[in-house]
Write an enzyme that holds these catalytic residues in place. Sequence first.
Site: not given
Length: 159
Positions: A18-19, A47, A52
Amino acid sequence: MKKVTINDVSMPAIGIGTWNMGNSLVNRSTEIKAIQTAIDVGAQAIDTAEMYGDGRSEALVAEAIKPYSREKLFLIDKVLPSNASKTKLEHSLDQSLAAVGTDYFDLYLLHWRGGIPLAETFNELERVKKAGKIKAWGVSNFDVSDLEELWRLKNGTDC
């Protein structure tokens, strides 16, 4: 779903990161749909990290996973090196757990090496693991020398 086993921890071989998610309200519904579509086609690992989107990614994950059984997901989160001390790690972990809407992470990672001694961080990770807040812990973005130091520590092989 194919699984991989690392240090006696079995985890899904396929997941979604989910960056850069959660940075824009305009993209929110599309990003939630992307996570849900990934889950629907078999991805079980998700993740995210406290950094983030300055925490917005964790909130996005919380919203995306609401319709799914928590037990069927493998949630991974990461702690910033500046929060990886004996005095800050558990507080940071608790904030991330609340943001994602879960009472445990399957895997909790030190995001990268910082100025806090590894032994202090790993002792704290072991403590929150025994408390049931995480199932396993590990590292991300470590150089070979960092990994070699990790393996020499008392709890290093628990990584």
